[in-house]
Write a protein that holds these residues in place. Structure first.
Motif, PDB file in Angstrom:
ATOM      1  N   GLU A   1       1.037  -4.852   8.022  1.00 14.41           N
ATOM      2  CA  GLU A   1       0.270  -3.799   7.344  1.00 14.41           C
ATOM      3  C   GLU A   1      -1.148  -4.335   7.187  1.00 14.41           C
ATOM      4  O   GLU A   1      -1.406  -5.160   6.317  1.00 14.41           O
ATOM      5  CB  GLU A   1       0.904  -3.540   5.972  1.00 14.41           C
ATOM      6  CG  GLU A   1       0.326  -2.360   5.255  1.00 14.41           C
ATOM      7  CD  GLU A   1       0.993  -2.123   3.895  1.00 14.41           C
ATOM      8  OE1 GLU A   1       0.260  -1.756   2.973  1.00 14.41           O
ATOM      9  OE2 GLU A   1       2.214  -2.310   3.759  1.00 14.41           O
TER      10      GLU A   1
ATOM     11  N   HIS B   1       1.041   4.095  -2.835  1.00 14.23           N
ATOM     12  CA  HIS B   1       0.861   5.506  -2.483  1.00 14.23           C
ATOM     13  C   HIS B   1       1.957   6.359  -3.145  1.00 14.23           C
ATOM     14  O   HIS B   1       1.677   7.419  -3.711  1.00 14.23           O
ATOM     15  CB  HIS B   1       0.897   5.642  -0.960  1.00 14.23           C
ATOM     16  CG  HIS B   1       0.536   7.000  -0.478  1.00 14.23           C
ATOM     17  ND1 HIS B   1      -0.768   7.431  -0.380  1.00 14.23           N
ATOM     18  CD2 HIS B   1       1.315   8.031  -0.091  1.00 14.23           C
ATOM     19  CE1 HIS B   1      -0.765   8.674   0.051  1.00 14.23           C
ATOM     20  NE2 HIS B   1       0.476   9.070   0.238  1.00 14.23           N
ATOM     21  N   ASP B   2       3.214   5.880  -3.102  1.00 18.28           N
ATOM     22  CA  ASP B   2       4.330   6.600  -3.735  1.00 18.28           C
ATOM     23  C   ASP B   2       4.148   6.689  -5.246  1.00 18.28           C
ATOM     24  O   ASP B   2       4.421   7.729  -5.850  1.00 18.28           O
ATOM     25  CB  ASP B   2       5.671   5.915  -3.428  1.00 18.28           C
ATOM     26  CG  ASP B   2       6.021   5.984  -1.943  1.00 18.28           C
ATOM     27  OD1 ASP B   2       5.411   6.795  -1.213  1.00 18.28           O
ATOM     28  OD2 ASP B   2       6.899   5.203  -1.517  1.00 18.28           O
TER      29      ASP B   2
ATOM     30  N   GLU C   1       0.833  -1.215   0.000  1.00 17.55           N
ATOM     31  CA  GLU C   1       0.000   0.000   0.000  1.00 17.55           C
ATOM     32  C   GLU C   1       0.866   1.263   0.000  1.00 17.55           C
ATOM     33  O   GLU C   1       0.549   2.225  -0.670  1.00 17.55           O
ATOM     34  CB  GLU C   1      -0.955   0.009   1.199  1.00 17.55           C
ATOM     35  CG  GLU C   1      -2.171  -0.875   1.010  1.00 17.55           C
ATOM     36  CD  GLU C   1      -2.981  -0.566  -0.239  1.00 17.55           C
ATOM     37  OE1 GLU C   1      -3.352   0.607  -0.457  1.00 17.55           O
ATOM     38  OE2 GLU C   1      -3.242  -1.493  -1.020  1.00 17.55           O
ATOM     39  N   SER C   2       1.966   1.248   0.773  1.00 11.94           N
ATOM     40  CA  SER C   2       2.793   2.463   0.816  1.00 11.94           C
ATOM     41  C   SER C   2       3.527   2.668  -0.516  1.00 11.94           C
ATOM     42  O   SER C   2       3.688   3.803  -0.963  1.00 11.94           O
ATOM     43  CB  SER C   2       3.764   2.441   1.998  1.00 11.94           C
ATOM     44  OG  SER C   2       4.684   1.398   1.858  1.00 11.94           O
TER      45      SER C   2
END
Length: 165
Positions: free
Chosen positions: A129, A59-60, A55-56
């Motif tokens: 996560e 996001h990036d 997910e991160s």
């Protein structure tokens, strides 16, 4: 090795193939046929291309392609070069089957070849996560055998693993 001209030509062909694949995947979600998709569909598009960002990481990637003024939509002209680079660099490769299997075996304390639906929900929402409600529902609908209410993880992994070709 091949002469430079032939190598360049091969690279061009590979890039053209990749860009066609990306455009085709993008167009599935381009409901207005105006070269834009809802930002919430981007994760699905990226995963359909065989990439598995966290997910991160997702996001990036979104931060790279979103406009200065976020509209809630992503334009193909921004998405295409970013995604081409991701695929050329073979980023976000899926986890190999044997490692997934070992992870499930660790969770399967009784070594019975399956996890209950409750165990799966607990592990996926309370550790690391955590899955969102939506991700959890999607996983359960694919993974849980409705008759036994368990996840036969060997079968699930086979279904989950992305074909490399």
């Amino acid at each position: 090795s091949l002469p430079k001209k032939e190598r360049d030509s091969q690279t061009q062909t590979i890039i053209a193939d990749i860009q066609k694949k990306i455009t085709d995947a993008f167009e599935v979600f381009d409901h207005e046929c105006n070269k834009t998709v809802d930002v919430r569909e981007i994760g699905t598009i990226i995963r359909s291309l065989g990439c598995c960002p966290s997910e991160s990481e997702l996001h990036d990637l979104l931060a790279e392609v979103e406009e200065e003024e976020p509209t809630g939509y992503i334009r193909l002209e921004k998405f295409l070069p970013m995604m081409t680079k991701v695929l050329m660099e073979r980023r976000y490769r899926p986890i190999p089957e044997d490692i997934l299997l070992r992870a499930f075996e660790v969770l399967d304390e009784n070594k019975c070849g399956h996890l209950t639906k409750e165990e799966l929900v607990k592990y996926m929402t309370e550790e690391g996560e955590p899955f969102t409600q939506e991700e959890m529902e999607e996983m359960l609908s694919a993974a849980v055998d409705p008759e036994t209410n368990t996840v036969r993880y060997r079968d699930y992994i086979t279904m989950m693993v992305v074909d490399e070709n």
